[in-house]
Scaffold this motif. Structure first.
Motif, PDB file in Angstrom:
ATOM      1  N   MET A  92       0.817  -1.193   0.000  1.00  0.00           N
ATOM      2  CA  MET A  92       0.000   0.000   0.000  1.00  0.00           C
ATOM      3  C   MET A  92       0.862   1.260   0.000  1.00  0.00           C
ATOM      4  O   MET A  92       0.419   2.292  -0.461  1.00  0.00           O
ATOM      5  N   GLN A  93       2.088   1.148   0.496  1.00  0.00           N
ATOM      6  CA  GLN A  93       2.946   2.335   0.548  1.00  0.00           C
ATOM      7  C   GLN A  93       3.306   2.830  -0.847  1.00  0.00           C
ATOM      8  O   GLN A  93       3.488   4.019  -1.046  1.00  0.00           O
ATOM      9  N   PHE A  94       3.412   1.932  -1.830  1.00  0.00           N
ATOM     10  CA  PHE A  94       3.754   2.344  -3.182  1.00  0.00           C
ATOM     11  C   PHE A  94       2.565   2.960  -3.919  1.00  0.00           C
ATOM     12  O   PHE A  94       2.732   3.621  -4.925  1.00  0.00           O
ATOM     13  N   PHE A  95       1.361   2.723  -3.426  1.00  0.00           N
ATOM     14  CA  PHE A  95       0.157   3.287  -4.042  1.00  0.00           C
ATOM     15  C   PHE A  95       0.250   4.800  -4.110  1.00  0.00           C
ATOM     16  O   PHE A  95      -0.114   5.408  -5.120  1.00  0.00           O
ATOM     17  N   GLN A  96       0.766   5.415  -3.068  1.00  0.00           N
ATOM     18  CA  GLN A  96       0.854   6.876  -3.028  1.00  0.00           C
ATOM     19  C   GLN A  96       1.731   7.432  -4.138  1.00  0.00           C
ATOM     20  O   GLN A  96       1.542   8.573  -4.556  1.00  0.00           O
ATOM     21  N   ASP A  97       2.661   6.637  -4.647  1.00  0.00           N
ATOM     22  CA  ASP A  97       3.522   7.109  -5.732  1.00  0.00           C
ATOM     23  C   ASP A  97       2.748   7.319  -7.030  1.00  0.00           C
ATOM     24  O   ASP A  97       3.205   8.039  -7.905  1.00  0.00           O
ATOM     25  N   SER A  98       1.584   6.694  -7.154  1.00  0.00           N
ATOM     26  CA  SER A  98       0.788   6.842  -8.369  1.00  0.00           C
ATOM     27  C   SER A  98      -0.195   8.012  -8.275  1.00  0.00           C
ATOM     28  O   SER A  98      -0.897   8.302  -9.236  1.00  0.00           O
ATOM     29  N   LEU A  99      -0.232   8.675  -7.128  1.00  0.00           N
ATOM     30  CA  LEU A  99      -1.182   9.760  -6.910  1.00  0.00           C
ATOM     31  C   LEU A  99      -0.536  11.123  -7.120  1.00  0.00           C
ATOM     32  O   LEU A  99       0.675  11.260  -7.015  1.00  0.00           O
ATOM     33  N   ALA A 142      -5.385  13.993  -4.681  1.00  0.00           N
ATOM     34  CA  ALA A 142      -5.407  12.582  -4.294  1.00  0.00           C
ATOM     35  C   ALA A 142      -4.303  12.267  -3.290  1.00  0.00           C
ATOM     36  O   ALA A 142      -4.501  11.458  -2.380  1.00  0.00           O
ATOM     37  N   VAL A 143      -3.153  12.898  -3.426  1.00  0.00           N
ATOM     38  CA  VAL A 143      -2.066  12.701  -2.455  1.00  0.00           C
ATOM     39  C   VAL A 143      -2.493  13.236  -1.094  1.00  0.00           C
ATOM     40  O   VAL A 143      -2.280  12.584  -0.065  1.00  0.00           O
ATOM     41  N   ILE A 144      -3.103  14.401  -1.089  1.00  0.00           N
ATOM     42  CA  ILE A 144      -3.569  14.992   0.176  1.00  0.00           C
ATOM     43  C   ILE A 144      -4.613  14.084   0.816  1.00  0.00           C
ATOM     44  O   ILE A 144      -4.569  13.811   2.018  1.00  0.00           O
ATOM     45  N   TRP A 145      -5.550  13.584   0.010  1.00  0.00           N
ATOM     46  CA  TRP A 145      -6.561  12.661   0.525  1.00  0.00           C
ATOM     47  C   TRP A 145      -5.892  11.444   1.162  1.00  0.00           C
ATOM     48  O   TRP A 145      -6.221  11.045   2.270  1.00  0.00           O
ATOM     49  N   TYR A 146      -4.922  10.865   0.449  1.00  0.00           N
ATOM     50  CA  TYR A 146      -4.252   9.649   0.923  1.00  0.00           C
ATOM     51  C   TYR A 146      -3.489   9.898   2.224  1.00  0.00           C
ATOM     52  O   TYR A 146      -3.566   9.097   3.152  1.00  0.00           O
ATOM     53  N   THR A 147      -2.768  10.993   2.293  1.00  0.00           N
ATOM     54  CA  THR A 147      -1.973  11.259   3.493  1.00  0.00           C
ATOM     55  C   THR A 147      -2.841  11.600   4.697  1.00  0.00           C
ATOM     56  O   THR A 147      -2.389  11.461   5.839  1.00  0.00           O
ATOM     57  N   ASN A 148      -4.083  12.013   4.471  1.00  0.00           N
ATOM     58  CA  ASN A 148      -4.985  12.327   5.575  1.00  0.00           C
ATOM     59  C   ASN A 148      -5.872  11.159   6.000  1.00  0.00           C
ATOM     60  O   ASN A 148      -6.694  11.306   6.901  1.00  0.00           O
ATOM     61  N   LEU A 149      -5.690   9.992   5.368  1.00  0.00           N
ATOM     62  CA  LEU A 149      -6.467   8.820   5.765  1.00  0.00           C
ATOM     63  C   LEU A 149      -6.071   8.384   7.172  1.00  0.00           C
ATOM     64  O   LEU A 149      -4.909   8.461   7.552  1.00  0.00           O
ATOM     65  N   GLU A 150      -7.050   7.916   7.921  1.00  0.00           N
ATOM     66  CA  GLU A 150      -6.758   7.365   9.244  1.00  0.00           C
ATOM     67  C   GLU A 150      -6.165   5.972   9.055  1.00  0.00           C
ATOM     68  O   GLU A 150      -6.818   5.074   8.527  1.00  0.00           O
ATOM     69  N   ALA A 151      -4.935   5.787   9.484  1.00  0.00           N
ATOM     70  CA  ALA A 151      -4.243   4.510   9.303  1.00  0.00           C
ATOM     71  C   ALA A 151      -4.993   3.364   9.975  1.00  0.00           C
ATOM     72  O   ALA A 151      -4.985   2.232   9.475  1.00  0.00           O
ATOM     73  N   SER A 152      -5.661   3.637  11.066  1.00  0.00           N
ATOM     74  CA  SER A 152      -6.373   2.585  11.790  1.00  0.00           C
ATOM     75  C   SER A 152      -7.577   2.049  11.013  1.00  0.00           C
ATOM     76  O   SER A 152      -8.042   0.946  11.273  1.00  0.00           O
ATOM     77  N   ARG A 153      -8.072   2.809  10.045  1.00  0.00           N
ATOM     78  CA  ARG A 153      -9.243   2.387   9.273  1.00  0.00           C
ATOM     79  C   ARG A 153      -8.859   1.662   7.985  1.00  0.00           C
ATOM     80  O   ARG A 153      -9.702   1.060   7.333  1.00  0.00           O
ATOM     81  N   ILE A 154      -7.587   1.739   7.590  1.00  0.00           N
ATOM     82  CA  ILE A 154      -7.125   1.099   6.349  1.00  0.00           C
ATOM     83  C   ILE A 154      -6.150  -0.013   6.730  1.00  0.00           C
ATOM     84  O   ILE A 154      -4.974   0.218   6.969  1.00  0.00           O
TER      85      ILE A 154
END
Length: 74
Positions: free
Chosen positions: A1-8, A12-24
């Motif tokens: 999942m860490q490499f997913f952010q490289d495609s954003l 979308a990057v802001i959305w991804y970095t603000n996700l709650e880690a406990s929910r994903i």
């Protein structure tokens, strides 16, 4: 999942970095969250008929028209 952010990029990057880690915890969680966030893009996407019915505006160059069509088709 860490490499997913490289495609954003951009929002979308802001959305991804603000996700709650406990929910994903799994890919399925990430997919569900991503689709929920960006579903409106597919809802708004033009269909083939809409693209076929596009008309070049008066005073618009062919290059401008082609770019507009390409942007909508993407």
């Amino acid at each position: 999942m860490q490499f997913f952010q490289d495609s954003l990029a951009g929002a979308a990057v802001i959305w991804y970095t603000n996700l709650e880690a406990s929910r994903i915890r799994t890919w399925k969680d990430l997919i569900t969250s991503f689709l929920r966030q960006y579903q409106y893009n597919s809802d708004m996407a033009p269909d083939r008929t809409q693209l076929q019915n596009m008309v070049k505006k008066e005073g618009e160059t062919f290059k401008e028209y082609a770019q507009w069509w390409q942007d909508l088709a993407a």
